[in-house]
Scaffold this active site. Sequence first.
Site, PDB file in Angstrom:
ATOM      1  N   GLU A   1      40.025  19.657 -25.346  1.00 39.11           N
ATOM      2  CA  GLU A   1      39.987  21.122 -25.413  1.00 39.11           C
ATOM      3  C   GLU A   1      38.703  21.602 -26.091  1.00 39.11           C
ATOM      4  O   GLU A   1      38.183  22.667 -25.767  1.00 39.11           O
ATOM      5  CB  GLU A   1      41.217  21.652 -26.163  1.00 39.11           C
TER       6      GLU A   1
ATOM      7  N   HIS B   1      31.975  24.400 -23.684  1.00 39.94           N
ATOM      8  CA  HIS B   1      31.464  24.835 -22.386  1.00 39.94           C
ATOM      9  C   HIS B   1      31.463  26.365 -22.326  1.00 39.94           C
ATOM     10  O   HIS B   1      30.471  26.994 -21.931  1.00 39.94           O
ATOM     11  CB  HIS B   1      32.344  24.247 -21.282  1.00 39.94           C
TER      12      HIS B   1
END
Length: 614
Positions: A407, A413
């Site tokens: 996660e 990202h």
Amino acid sequence: MLIPPKVLFAKSSVPRSAGHLPVRSQVAPQDQWNLRKIFPSDAAWRKAFTSWRGETDRYAQFRGKLGTLDGLEAFLTFDSDFDRQSEKLLLYAYLKSVEDVANPLYQGMKDEISTALAAAAQAASFARPEILSAPKTVWKERLASPRLARWRRLLSEILRVKPHTLSGKEERIIALTAEMGQTPSKAFRLLTDADFTFGTVKDENGIEKPLTHETFSLFLHSPDRSVRKKAFEIFYKTFDGHKNSLAALLEGSVRGDIFHARARNHASALDAALFAENIPSRVYENLISAIHRALPVLYRYYELRRKKMRISKIHFYDTYVPIQSDIKVHYTWDEAVDLVGKALAPLGDGYVRTLQKGLTSGRWADRYENAGKQSGAFSYGGYDTLPYIMINYKPDLIESVFTMAHEGGHSMHSCLSARHQSYEDYNYVIFLAEIASTFNEQLLAEYLIENAKEKRLRLWLINRQIDAVRATIFRQTMFSEFEQRIHEAAQRGEPLGIVPIRKIYRQLLETYFGPAFTLDDDLELECLRIPHFYRGFYVYKYATGMSAAIALARRVRRGGETERRDYFKMLEGGCSAPPLELLQRAGVDMLRPTAIDEAMRYFEELLDRFEAES
């Protein structure tokens, strides 16, 4: 609304432990995410929501005016601002709702914003057809205009989907079907999560425990084979009692996919699903072909597992328990954050510091279980918010550490794409998202294996990594091929009742598990219990994502600043270019089977190493 909503990146559930759990108000603030960064209070959310919802009617003022540069610029400005505010509203309501799924206030808020978003989509449904009605000369001017530079990628995307965009009236009808189209998935969830009762199973200590979707995973990890077998039989007995209803829901989902594909002039439901993210069908075909070539190595692993477990026949319920199942680990939250940071060192100090701060003082994460909290884990953030992480961390489960890394990959990202792209270009597609998360897991696995001081621990970690590849690449590819086959059968006009569905799945089980594997008839019912099958053509991204992640992680670990910089080009790219182009910049070409073949070589290397050292 022209900009796709931000996607929630979820990982499979972490099994929940029995026993007393604190209520939400008893959870320490430092163990909770800080949602005040989105809205300082529920009242502030309500005020912003009321104001935002009132803006929906303004879409009508742009109808008939999108043919001029002034009109189009004004519309795109309004639409971007409207979308950007909706992202924050939806994020807050959703995150509050998972803190305690029994809290009616936040469930109501989530439903309100979902309904309002559907209404907004209907109100804006005229826009794409009207924008596309302009002649080619006008489009050339639009794409060259500095005034529209902010939306150049979005306009190019609208132009790309022109062959599959309908008239204004037809688009409105399609928009009206959105909520109705969720019925198979919603009914599946309610039936299997709320209505199913599986009973109880005695664990290896003789303690009677409830069998649920989550504890089923725990029972399959039991070192006691009789416990695993009993849990498997009871679990699928419940599905057998509802097989016809579930088959009807699955067929409804498939036929819904086909309806939308045909309505939008796609050759097939698969083409329609891949077109949405601009993925050529060759990627899907390469995946299945490459995995078929590698199946003998998988058969070899099952035979090795059978021998190491000292059993005469291997069944499905023998494939999840670690071959050495008596290894114990313990990492506090802070120890796990430190461990993940060390494993991700190849990504550089800046990446590691940002993630570690987010996981600690930055309060990105909602760390532990509380009464009523949603199970599983996910990353979900917006352009103007923190990249939040929900997790149910357990210090005694190594999977919790891997989930943190996974996660964290999603959240970084999001963080990097928002930092380097405009709002219109930051929302990367899921095809890339599954690479960024699995990349981190790959670095963590390699770090743990390399630094394991005891042989038994090292073998346990290698075994875990073998099973991770098996579950994420081989298994998800089998699921992908199943989805392809049942959609093709429906497109040919064949019925999809329980008998043909089971027959198709049985053929795939035989192909992917091999001739020496003992297949229980009940395993055919697995095709009815996978939630992703009720939303169509998602799971292949897990397999391609891990394949690409393995190739990229090996490239970054063996390389230097150039290889790391190439990888960051993808993380920072958002959706500013097609996903395959962004991935090519990172160093992997998914139009060729090279990355999948490399992942298969890695799987065989792990298997060789495990066999040699055990």
